[in-house]
Design an enzyme around this catalytic site. Structure first.
Site, short mmCIF file in Angstrom:
data_model
loop_
_atom_site.label_atom_id
_atom_site.label_comp_id
_atom_site.label_asym_id
_atom_site.label_seq_id
_atom_site.Cartn_x
_atom_site.Cartn_y
_atom_site.Cartn_z
CB CYS A 161 -21.57 44.06 -6.67
SG CYS A 161 -21.26 45.55 -5.70
CB CYS B 57 -24.15 46.58 -3.37
SG CYS B 57 -23.39 47.64 -4.62
#
Length: 80
Positions: free
Chosen positions: A11, A14
């Protein structure tokens, strides 16, 4: 050599964590082995329940949020 693991599914948060880690390592000029772990089974095996997560030498340092580059530097220098 420092082992740095960034756990996350890919994501935005991340990816930002990984980028911040890479910048911190580069700025500090430390010898580090940085791994991005996206495998859910590997995360479960390590007990990661929230992402992103930052582990340094096998120890959880940050879970569930993205620290800024300066905070990561402090973590890598052992100040946090």
């Amino acid at each position: 050599m420092v082992l740095i693991e960034v756990f996350g599914t890919g994501c935005v948060k991340c990816r930002r964590m990984l980028k911040n880690v890479e910048i911190a390592v580069r700025d500090l000029k430390i010898d580090a082995d940085v791994h991005k772990i996206e495998d859910l089974d590997a995360m479960i095996d390590r007990g990661v329940m929230l992402t992103p997560a930052l582990y340094v030498d096998g120890e959880a340092k940050v879970v569930g949020h993205v620290p800024c580059v300066e905070d990561i530097k402090q973590i890598l220098l052992g100040e946090k």
